[in-house]
Write an enzyme that holds these catalytic residues in place. Structure first.
Site, PDB file in Angstrom:
ATOM      1  N   HIS A  34       0.830  -1.211   0.000  1.00  0.00           N
ATOM      2  CA  HIS A  34       0.000   0.000   0.000  1.00  0.00           C
ATOM      3  C   HIS A  34       0.858   1.253   0.000  1.00  0.00           C
ATOM      4  O   HIS A  34       2.038   1.206   0.358  1.00  0.00           O
ATOM      5  CB  HIS A  34      -0.872   0.012   1.259  1.00  0.00           C
ATOM      6  CG  HIS A  34      -0.042  -0.029   2.517  1.00  0.00           C
ATOM      7  ND1 HIS A  34       0.482  -1.209   3.018  1.00  0.00           N
ATOM      8  CD2 HIS A  34       0.414   0.953   3.334  1.00  0.00           C
ATOM      9  CE1 HIS A  34       1.202  -0.943   4.089  1.00  0.00           C
ATOM     10  NE2 HIS A  34       1.185   0.354   4.299  1.00  0.00           N
ATOM     11  N   HIS A 115       5.375   6.311  -1.008  1.00  0.00           N
ATOM     12  CA  HIS A 115       6.182   5.098  -1.201  1.00  0.00           C
ATOM     13  C   HIS A 115       5.383   3.844  -0.891  1.00  0.00           C
ATOM     14  O   HIS A 115       4.337   3.901  -0.243  1.00  0.00           O
ATOM     15  CB  HIS A 115       7.408   5.150  -0.292  1.00  0.00           C
ATOM     16  CG  HIS A 115       7.059   5.037   1.164  1.00  0.00           C
ATOM     17  ND1 HIS A 115       6.613   6.113   1.909  1.00  0.00           N
ATOM     18  CD2 HIS A 115       7.031   3.970   2.007  1.00  0.00           C
ATOM     19  CE1 HIS A 115       6.366   5.726   3.140  1.00  0.00           C
ATOM     20  NE2 HIS A 115       6.596   4.420   3.235  1.00  0.00           N
TER      21      HIS A 115
END
Lengths: 171, 171
Positions: A34, A115
């Site tokens: 995620h 990220h």
């Protein structure tokens, strides 16, 4: 309860991230790959509806997210975590800012570095070894993510999705 | 991709189930505790929107689910799996039937036995030992679940939520 807000990338990118996470990421079993948009925050059970209302408003404001994963990078020496770098965009920053507005009660602790974590909780030696191997990996992926998710955390640290919000706006 | 439809019980009930699952359930790390409403089915990427449209219709038809967990039970000898028994109700059966209607393309394989798995993939000896310990556990929980989730499966077997559907109907 403890809540968080994330965007899940495509199955293809999740499978790619998991090929590393299963070996290197201690959170592998707690949540699928995620992009964290708002890290863990506490919400009183009686106020969850206020949070979901705000998220409904925000999701109506933003259009689906254009995501460009460009390389493997690392937070070391601050944190021995290796990640797939998601190129910052004005759109991602604005969404992040909206999710950290005063109405949400919490100012962001850190500058937003979008990220997807693939390795964490390593010793410095391990980190340097693994990062040395991964940093040259050719990673290049562009995709569109059309929804974000509000999750809550169980006592063992794993995350359950509470609700999905489709990004349907123009921004 | 492979999809499934589940209802997640409350955090309290998930924490309770996980206290067993972490030791006894091989799927512990793949998904948080859940009631399966439609087990794994294949959907072509181009037809996911048809599935979500049908789920929107169905979720407008049903009201939040009244869930009564009554005891620890087992599928043995058919399957060495131990579960928290969710008392069958007309409402749950109707929802299950709606999710298995012809329009969904698949008839149900088994009779619907609503449950939350807490242990599986054991040998018969292990099963009998663990079930002997757990079957006398006093389990009694009533709650209301106001949403269902469409999930998809990653290559490593873990599940990511694709979308949430709030149950907002009258049935």
């Amino acid at each position: 309860m403890k809540y968080g807000i994330v965007a899940f990338p495509s199955k293809k990118l999740q499978d790619f991230a998991n090929s590393y996470r299963k070996r290197y990421d201690t959170h592998f079993s707690k949540i699928t790959p995620h992009i964290t948009l708002k890290s863990v925050f506490e919400v009183d059970d009686s106020k969850v509806n206020e949070v979901t209302s705000m998220l409904q408003e925000i999701s109506k404001q933003f259009k689906p997210l254009s995501i460009h994963v460009s390389k493997v990078s690392s937070f070391a020496p601050v944190n021995n975590a290796i990640y797939l770098k998601v190129e910052p965009t004005e759109q991602l920053q604005k969404l992040y800012d909206a999710l950290h507005a005063k109405s949400f009660g919490l100012e962001p602790e850190y500058k937003f570095v979008p990220h997807i974590t693939i390795a964490q909780d390593m010793s410095s030696g391990e980190h340097d070894d693994i990062y040395g191997q991964l940093r040259m990996t050719d990673v290049h992926s562009e995709e569109v993510i059309d929804r974000i998710h509000l999750l809550y955390q169980l006592e063992d640290g794993s995350w359950t999705v509470y609700e999905t919000f489709r990004l349907s706006g123009a921004e």
